[in-house]
Design a protein around this motif. Structure first.
Motif, mmCIF file in Angstrom:
data_model
loop_
_atom_site.group_PDB
_atom_site.id
_atom_site.type_symbol
_atom_site.label_atom_id
_atom_site.label_comp_id
_atom_site.label_asym_id
_atom_site.label_seq_id
_atom_site.Cartn_x
_atom_site.Cartn_y
_atom_site.Cartn_z
ATOM 1 N N LEU A 24 0.849 -1.141 0.080
ATOM 2 C CA LEU A 24 -0.011 0.035 0.094
ATOM 3 C C LEU A 24 0.949 1.267 0.036
ATOM 4 O O LEU A 24 0.391 2.081 -0.603
ATOM 5 N N LEU A 25 1.981 1.376 0.781
ATOM 6 C CA LEU A 25 3.046 2.375 0.716
ATOM 7 C C LEU A 25 3.569 2.627 -0.498
ATOM 8 O O LEU A 25 3.568 3.867 -1.053
ATOM 9 N N ALA A 26 3.642 1.472 -1.522
ATOM 10 C CA ALA A 26 4.270 1.722 -2.742
ATOM 11 C C ALA A 26 3.222 2.263 -3.661
ATOM 12 O O ALA A 26 3.317 3.156 -4.391
ATOM 13 N N THR A 27 1.950 1.787 -3.454
ATOM 14 C CA THR A 27 0.805 2.366 -4.277
ATOM 15 C C THR A 27 0.555 3.899 -3.960
ATOM 16 O O THR A 27 0.160 4.703 -4.736
ATOM 17 N N MET A 28 0.821 4.165 -2.740
ATOM 18 C CA MET A 28 0.671 5.698 -2.309
ATOM 19 C C MET A 28 1.778 6.477 -2.901
ATOM 20 O O MET A 28 1.558 7.597 -3.447
ATOM 21 N N SER A 29 2.941 5.967 -3.051
ATOM 22 C CA SER A 29 3.998 6.518 -3.920
ATOM 23 C C SER A 29 3.662 6.794 -5.197
ATOM 24 O O SER A 29 4.069 7.674 -5.900
ATOM 25 N N PHE A 30 3.064 5.825 -5.868
ATOM 26 C CA PHE A 30 2.624 5.918 -7.169
ATOM 27 C C PHE A 30 1.502 6.927 -7.288
ATOM 28 O O PHE A 30 1.561 7.905 -8.239
ATOM 29 N N ASP A 31 0.553 7.142 -6.473
ATOM 30 C CA ASP A 31 -0.525 7.950 -6.485
ATOM 31 C C ASP A 31 0.242 9.332 -6.161
ATOM 32 O O ASP A 31 -0.268 10.295 -6.993
ATOM 33 N N ARG A 32 1.234 9.642 -5.524
ATOM 34 C CA ARG A 32 1.828 11.044 -5.287
ATOM 35 C C ARG A 32 2.811 11.397 -6.461
ATOM 36 O O ARG A 32 2.762 12.568 -7.076
ATOM 37 N N TYR A 33 3.168 10.422 -7.429
ATOM 38 C CA TYR A 33 3.792 10.487 -8.468
ATOM 39 C C TYR A 33 2.833 11.193 -9.794
ATOM 40 O O TYR A 33 3.202 11.943 -10.300
ATOM 41 N N VAL A 34 1.701 10.578 -9.554
ATOM 42 C CA VAL A 34 0.734 11.035 -10.639
ATOM 43 C C VAL A 34 0.213 12.167 -10.497
ATOM 44 O O VAL A 34 0.089 13.366 -11.342
ATOM 45 N N LEU A 79 10.129 -1.274 -2.422
ATOM 46 C CA LEU A 79 11.269 -0.038 -2.488
ATOM 47 C C LEU A 79 11.531 0.448 -3.759
ATOM 48 O O LEU A 79 11.600 1.722 -3.940
ATOM 49 N N LEU A 80 11.609 -0.451 -4.425
ATOM 50 C CA LEU A 80 11.860 -0.029 -6.174
ATOM 51 C C LEU A 80 10.887 0.842 -6.529
ATOM 52 O O LEU A 80 10.995 1.745 -7.195
ATOM 53 N N CYS A 81 9.488 0.686 -6.275
ATOM 54 C CA CYS A 81 8.473 1.245 -6.716
ATOM 55 C C CYS A 81 8.373 2.661 -6.182
ATOM 56 O O CYS A 81 8.330 3.733 -6.905
ATOM 57 N N VAL A 82 8.721 2.829 -4.799
ATOM 58 C CA VAL A 82 8.869 3.960 -3.968
ATOM 59 C C VAL A 82 10.176 4.838 -4.412
ATOM 60 O O VAL A 82 9.808 6.131 -4.725
ATOM 61 N N VAL A 83 11.316 4.289 -4.759
ATOM 62 C CA VAL A 83 12.357 5.020 -5.319
ATOM 63 C C VAL A 83 12.146 5.557 -6.563
ATOM 64 O O VAL A 83 12.206 6.793 -6.996
ATOM 65 N N LEU A 84 11.532 4.638 -7.331
ATOM 66 C CA LEU A 84 11.205 5.187 -8.921
ATOM 67 C C LEU A 84 10.271 6.355 -8.877
ATOM 68 O O LEU A 84 10.583 7.317 -9.450
ATOM 69 N N SER A 85 9.284 6.331 -8.233
ATOM 70 C CA SER A 85 8.343 7.363 -8.075
ATOM 71 C C SER A 85 8.778 8.459 -7.717
ATOM 72 O O SER A 85 8.372 9.600 -8.152
ATOM 73 N N TYR A 86 9.528 8.544 -6.654
ATOM 74 C CA TYR A 86 10.108 9.679 -6.085
ATOM 75 C C TYR A 86 11.336 10.398 -6.861
ATOM 76 O O TYR A 86 11.801 11.717 -6.856
ATOM 77 N N MET A 87 12.019 9.459 -7.696
ATOM 78 C CA MET A 87 13.107 9.967 -8.437
ATOM 79 C C MET A 87 12.410 10.739 -9.569
ATOM 80 O O MET A 87 12.780 12.031 -9.805
ATOM 81 N N TYR A 88 10.887 10.493 -10.229
ATOM 82 C CA TYR A 88 10.427 11.331 -11.151
ATOM 83 C C TYR A 88 9.826 12.346 -10.298
ATOM 84 O O TYR A 88 9.762 13.496 -10.977
ATOM 85 N N ILE A 89 9.448 12.233 -9.223
ATOM 86 C CA ILE A 89 8.811 13.405 -8.287
ATOM 87 C C ILE A 89 9.490 14.587 -8.200
ATOM 88 O O ILE A 89 9.596 15.493 -8.165
ATOM 89 N N ILE A 90 10.961 14.143 -7.810
ATOM 90 C CA ILE A 90 12.038 14.959 -7.314
ATOM 91 C C ILE A 90 12.433 15.958 -8.631
ATOM 92 O O ILE A 90 12.506 17.172 -8.798
ATOM 93 N N ARG A 91 12.704 15.149 -9.867
ATOM 94 C CA ARG A 91 12.944 15.673 -11.231
ATOM 95 C C ARG A 91 11.784 16.639 -11.540
ATOM 96 O O ARG A 91 12.292 17.893 -11.736
ATOM 97 N N THR A 92 10.870 16.528 -11.276
ATOM 98 C CA THR A 92 9.489 17.575 -11.753
ATOM 99 C C THR A 92 9.413 18.280 -10.805
ATOM 100 O O THR A 92 9.473 19.670 -11.102
ATOM 101 N N ILE A 93 9.626 18.369 -9.415
ATOM 102 C CA ILE A 93 9.737 19.541 -8.613
ATOM 103 C C ILE A 93 10.911 20.571 -8.594
ATOM 104 O O ILE A 93 10.527 21.806 -8.772
ATOM 105 N N LEU A 94 12.150 19.938 -9.064
ATOM 106 C CA LEU A 94 13.150 20.824 -9.377
ATOM 107 C C LEU A 94 13.036 21.551 -10.743
ATOM 108 O O LEU A 94 13.414 22.566 -10.749
ATOM 109 N N ARG A 95 12.005 21.241 -11.370
ATOM 110 C CA ARG A 95 11.739 21.911 -12.816
ATOM 111 C C ARG A 95 10.791 22.965 -12.619
ATOM 112 O O ARG A 95 10.776 23.686 -13.453
#
Length: 312
Positions: free
Chosen positions: A112-122, A209-225
């Motif tokens: 569920l934590l991994a799913t929530m990270s995907f939700d934050r990514y979207v 953990l891989l799902c969480v890390v990948l989601s937040y890699m894209y999130i951080i990249r988007t936030i920095l832009r």
């Protein structure tokens, strides 16, 4: 754990035999348990009654709070009963049930934590399509997949565990029915089950953990832009609560798998189990509430309604 030697119960050794320490442990566990149930139940009620909390994020938070209540309730009340009455025995069937439910709730929490990270990514990376992508049907299917995947992972090791034999001892060196101390007292060959438990645990840990890390890699990249500091701060604040909860959950799990000496291994595992079954479920509602304006507003509105009803 089928009984070939007329085994009908186990003895849970708990944390200590010192009566004074047991009183402190009882208080230390009772207060967080009550706060955990109250806090998570409040979040569930708020997400059900408040129209502003009907998005996917709060749907997942509602399910996560339900999981937290279930997980802590599968362990802590039985241990509190044991401390207060001195009765450390637990029937074979009750032990199997506790082991099943604690494992199911724990593994489902990771998914569920991994799913929530995907939700934050979207929400951060595709904000214009958020309501379309994360609609109610998709959210229900994601939660359903979390539960089904969890059951598929848990059932095979548990089914193999039902064939274990116990010859010499029925004393479990833990405060709850946990897989490792149960395997330690079995006189069966447990090598295959132990390897399967390790493989399943590592697979769940790495995949989520891989799902969480990948989601937040894209999130951080988007936030920095994002062009302005205010937009970056606002975007990061929507993820901060989830990041803290993920850090606590995965951090405690990593701590368990850092191999201590054989002498200290069980003591460390007990300590981490207390953290994950009692303290973490208590902290999570406060983390989400204190860092979320919408939840705080919904809580204030609910309190005002309750006060008005009580006056009338």
């Amino acid at each position: 754990m089928r009984n070939h030697t007329s085994l009908t119960s186990f003895i849970l050794l708990g944390l200590t035999d010192d009566p004074q320490l047991q009183i402190l442990i009882f208080i230390f566990l009772l207060i967080p348990y009550m706060l955990s149930v109250t806090g998570n139940l409040s979040i569930i009620i708020l997400t059900l009654v408040d129209s502003h909390l009907k998005t996917a994020m709060y749907f997942f938070l509602q399910n996560f709070s339900l999981l937290e209540i279930s997980f802590t309730s599968a362990c802590i009340p039985r241990f509190l009963y044991s401390i207060s009455t001195g009765d450390r025995s637990v029937t074979y069937n009750a032990c199997v049930c506790q082991l099943f439910f604690t494992d199911v709730f724990a593994v489902a929490e990771f998914f569920l934590l991994a799913t929530m990270s995907f939700d934050r990514y979207v929400a951060i990376c595709k904000p214009l399509h958020y309501m379309t992508i994360m609609n109610y049907t998709v959210c229900k299917r994601l939660v359903f997949c979390c539960w089904m995947t969890t059951l598929l992972i848990i059932l095979l090791p548990l089914n193999l565990g039902l064939d274990l034999e116990f010859c010499a001892s029925n004393a479990i060196d833990h405060f709850a029915c946990d897989a490792n101390p149960i395997l330690k007292i079995s006189c069966s060959d447990t090598w295959f089950i132990e390897q399967m438990v390790i493989v399943c645990s590592v697979m769940v840990f790495i995949v989520t953990l891989l799902c969480v890390v990948l989601s937040y890699m894209y999130i951080i990249r988007t936030i920095l832009r994002l062009p302005s500091a205010q937009q970056r701060t606002r975007a990061f604040s929507t993820c901060s609560s989830h990041i803290i909860v993920v850090s606590i959950t995965y951090g405690s799990c990593i701590f368990v798998y850092i191999k201590p000496s054989a002498k200290d291994e069980m003591a460390i595992n007990k300590g981490v189990s207390i953290l994950t079954t009692s303290i973490s479920p208590m902290l999570n509602p406060f983390i989400y509430t204190l860092r979320n304006k919408q939840v705080k507003q919904a809580f204030n509105v609910l309190v005002k309604r309750f006060l008005l009803l009580s006056k009338n």
